[in-house]
Design a protein around this motif. Sequence first.
Motif, mmCIF file in Angstrom:
data_model
loop_
_atom_site.group_PDB
_atom_site.id
_atom_site.type_symbol
_atom_site.label_atom_id
_atom_site.label_comp_id
_atom_site.label_asym_id
_atom_site.label_seq_id
_atom_site.Cartn_x
_atom_site.Cartn_y
_atom_site.Cartn_z
ATOM 1 N N UNK A 175 40.225 46.464 37.782
ATOM 2 C CA UNK A 175 39.489 45.857 38.876
ATOM 3 C C UNK A 175 40.413 45.374 39.979
ATOM 4 N N UNK A 176 41.682 45.233 39.731
ATOM 5 C CA UNK A 176 42.592 44.784 40.766
ATOM 6 C C UNK A 176 42.838 45.915 41.750
ATOM 7 N N UNK A 177 43.072 45.540 42.968
ATOM 8 C CA UNK A 177 43.279 46.534 44.020
ATOM 9 C C UNK A 177 44.715 46.541 44.500
ATOM 10 N N UNK A 178 45.603 46.064 43.661
ATOM 11 C CA UNK A 178 47.005 45.963 44.053
ATOM 12 C C UNK A 178 47.598 47.338 44.312
ATOM 13 N N UNK A 179 48.289 47.456 45.412
ATOM 14 C CA UNK A 179 48.971 48.710 45.746
ATOM 15 C C UNK A 179 50.470 48.464 45.789
ATOM 16 N N UNK A 203 65.249 48.166 42.232
ATOM 17 C CA UNK A 203 65.702 46.789 41.971
ATOM 18 C C UNK A 203 64.521 45.879 41.663
ATOM 19 N N UNK A 204 63.341 46.494 41.380
ATOM 20 C CA UNK A 204 62.124 45.763 41.012
ATOM 21 C C UNK A 204 61.632 44.841 42.118
ATOM 22 N N UNK A 205 61.960 45.100 43.335
ATOM 23 C CA UNK A 205 61.459 44.301 44.441
ATOM 24 C C UNK A 205 60.012 44.686 44.721
ATOM 25 N N UNK A 206 59.143 43.705 44.929
ATOM 26 C CA UNK A 206 57.732 43.959 45.173
ATOM 27 C C UNK A 206 57.481 43.965 46.666
ATOM 28 N N UNK A 207 56.796 45.018 47.128
ATOM 29 C CA UNK A 207 56.505 45.142 48.551
ATOM 30 C C UNK A 207 55.055 45.536 48.744
ATOM 31 N N UNK A 208 54.582 45.391 49.946
ATOM 32 C CA UNK A 208 53.240 45.816 50.359
ATOM 33 C C UNK A 208 52.140 45.204 49.505
ATOM 34 N N UNK A 209 52.231 43.910 49.178
ATOM 35 C CA UNK A 209 51.197 43.208 48.418
ATOM 36 C C UNK A 209 50.499 42.214 49.338
ATOM 37 N N UNK A 210 49.182 42.346 49.470
ATOM 38 C CA UNK A 210 48.419 41.400 50.291
ATOM 39 C C UNK A 210 48.170 40.123 49.505
ATOM 40 N N UNK A 211 47.871 39.023 50.183
ATOM 41 C CA UNK A 211 47.549 37.788 49.462
ATOM 42 C C UNK A 211 46.386 37.957 48.484
#
Length: 381
Positions: free
Chosen positions: A32-36, A42-50
């Motif tokens: 159900x999550x819409x995380x893209x 280096x496991x850096x997380x990018x392009x995540x909306x609040x």
Amino acid sequence: MATRRGFIGGASGIGTAALLGYSASPSAAADTTTTTTTTTTTDAVTAVTPQQAKDSIFAVNAGMRANYATLKAELVKHLSPVIVVQNDAKGGRFTLVTESGQLSVNPVAETFELAKSIAHVPLGCFSVIASYLADKIPNLPNAGRIDPHDLVLVAFNDDKSTDWIPPLLQYAATLTTARQNLAAAGLPAALAKSCGNILDGALKFIKNSVAAKTFDMKSFEDFTGSVYPDIRTNMEHAAQAQIKGVQDIMKTWRAKVGEQAWADLYCVVLSQWTTSELNQNTIIIKDCMNAAKVATHLIDLPGLETPKDPVFTALDNLARIVQDNIAAEMVFPKDTKVADALKGKQDLLSDEILIQLGGSTTAAASAPAYNTVSAGVCPVR
């Protein structure tokens, strides 16, 4: 007889989770999550909306609920021995749940229902006339105990109306038939006499009220006061029948399951909220259980309406209690107060909320208790 596993086999983790207010499996919760989110080497997380970040946090609790529900659904299949009591007009329907299946009986003699049926006559009359009462506190001995606002809510019809006459006459016809047939019911002499007095008193009240096309609480008080000793007689006979019926079935089932299993017996009593404290069956049952465990193994489960499947509802809630008992000690091994809160009725946030609202914290419990009945000694040996 169907086995317990066969009886509850259709209950899946998802189905049980719905009772918790959540109806998805852990994998579905993740879907159900819409995380893209994209991850670099280096496991850096990018392009995540609040919102995506919040959804991923919500999914943690959703996954917990699904896992919790799955455990509970499986645990239900292993609960044994358990007695489920559904309070009803017959004195209670008792169901024994063991590894070999279920057995249900109404153990209380008909005297219970017959005595209570007639004892309820004054309440039957009141239920017809109540909405036509004047919305002013009547001159009664207990006038100070009547809430004026509640009286206005109940007395919602015009007190000058006579629309109460037809339904009251209809009830009188029912009472008349019962009075004519009373002698053939085979009741004990004292009970037959008290029932006759109650029916006669009600029919007299109805006759006089209909003839005058009016009534007041004084005339109703005269009626109820005159038959109150007879109501007490009916209550005495009903109580005797219930005590004997419940004690007899508990003795029979104790012999059936054996002393070792009986020592760990759980009893779940389903009742309406209005009768959940000092419930009649709870009072009797407590003295037939292991006194050392009655405080935690005799569980009053009040509700608003009778569930469609009382036995499954009782077992489902019992499974929640049992697994919370174990979870409390393992999840909070260093804080027994919080552990006791998880095991009992207290919400885990209650102390913190009381602190922030300026109230006092709840007292620490030495052991979880799910009702207020005290331990007793079983009269059935």
